[in-house]
Enzyme design. Sequence first.
Site, PDB file in Angstrom:
ATOM      1  CG  HIS A  24      -1.921  -0.993   1.397  1.00  0.00           C
ATOM      2  ND1 HIS A  24      -2.084  -1.755   2.535  1.00  0.00           N
ATOM      3  CD2 HIS A  24      -2.885  -1.396   0.534  1.00  0.00           C
ATOM      4  CE1 HIS A  24      -3.112  -2.569   2.379  1.00  0.00           C
ATOM      5  NE2 HIS A  24      -3.609  -2.383   1.173  1.00  0.00           N
ATOM      6  CE  LYS A  48     -11.657  -6.794   1.815  1.00  0.00           C
ATOM      7  NZ  LYS A  48     -10.517  -5.943   1.444  1.00  0.00           N
ATOM      8  NE  ARG A  97      -3.225  -7.301  -4.424  1.00  0.00           N
ATOM      9  CZ  ARG A  97      -3.921  -7.701  -3.374  1.00  0.00           C
ATOM     10  NH1 ARG A  97      -3.316  -8.016  -2.242  1.00  0.00           N
ATOM     11  NH2 ARG A  97      -5.234  -7.813  -3.457  1.00  0.00           N
ATOM     12  CB  SER A 134      -4.379  -6.413   4.664  1.00  0.00           C
ATOM     13  OG  SER A 134      -3.864  -5.202   4.191  1.00  0.00           O
TER      14      SER A 134
END
Length: 165
Positions: A24, A48, A97, A134
């Site tokens: 990040h 989440k 990514r 994460s």
Amino acid sequence: MINADSAPVRAVCPGSFDPITRGHLDIIERAAAVFSEVIVAVGRNTTKNYMFEADERLVLIAESVAQMANVRVALIEGLLVDFCAAHNANVIVKGVRFGSDFDYELQMAQLNRQLSGIETVLLPAGREFGTISSSMLREVAYNGADISPFVTDAVNRAVLAKLNR
Ligand code: PNS
């Protein structure tokens, strides 16, 4: 900053940042080199479960970006597009990514543009920390392995404290 003579472009880098990783930070730093100002926007993805509360994530990000002069941090209350309007931001910046990130970001970028007209710029993740997430780091730390190469010292300590280590 895109061009020293052009009008300032304020960018928003939104995310959950649970917790913020070196991946990040790479995106934020590169966005800060392209745009006049960057606001790191700490949001909630309702699908989440979080390790850190939003205000804890905000403090960890603020510590991590303290040396970046044109970067600040704020919480998203409600929709990202409303946050961008309230902060007079011109563009959303996100890192990608791999392909599945692109599919997800494309959906969000198109929805946000339909909602408010705001454009999204996607930056390819840097190589070194390009594929970390994460959620994987939380899993790795939970199982007792060292995540210090992937996060700042303060974030590493905060994760260990959450896990009572
Ligand atoms: O790191 P994440 O989980 O991909 O971040 C997602 C986040 C927080 C940026 C996104 O869920 C968000 O923008 N939340 C605010 C509410 C909102 O605007 N939702 C619609 C986005 S299409």
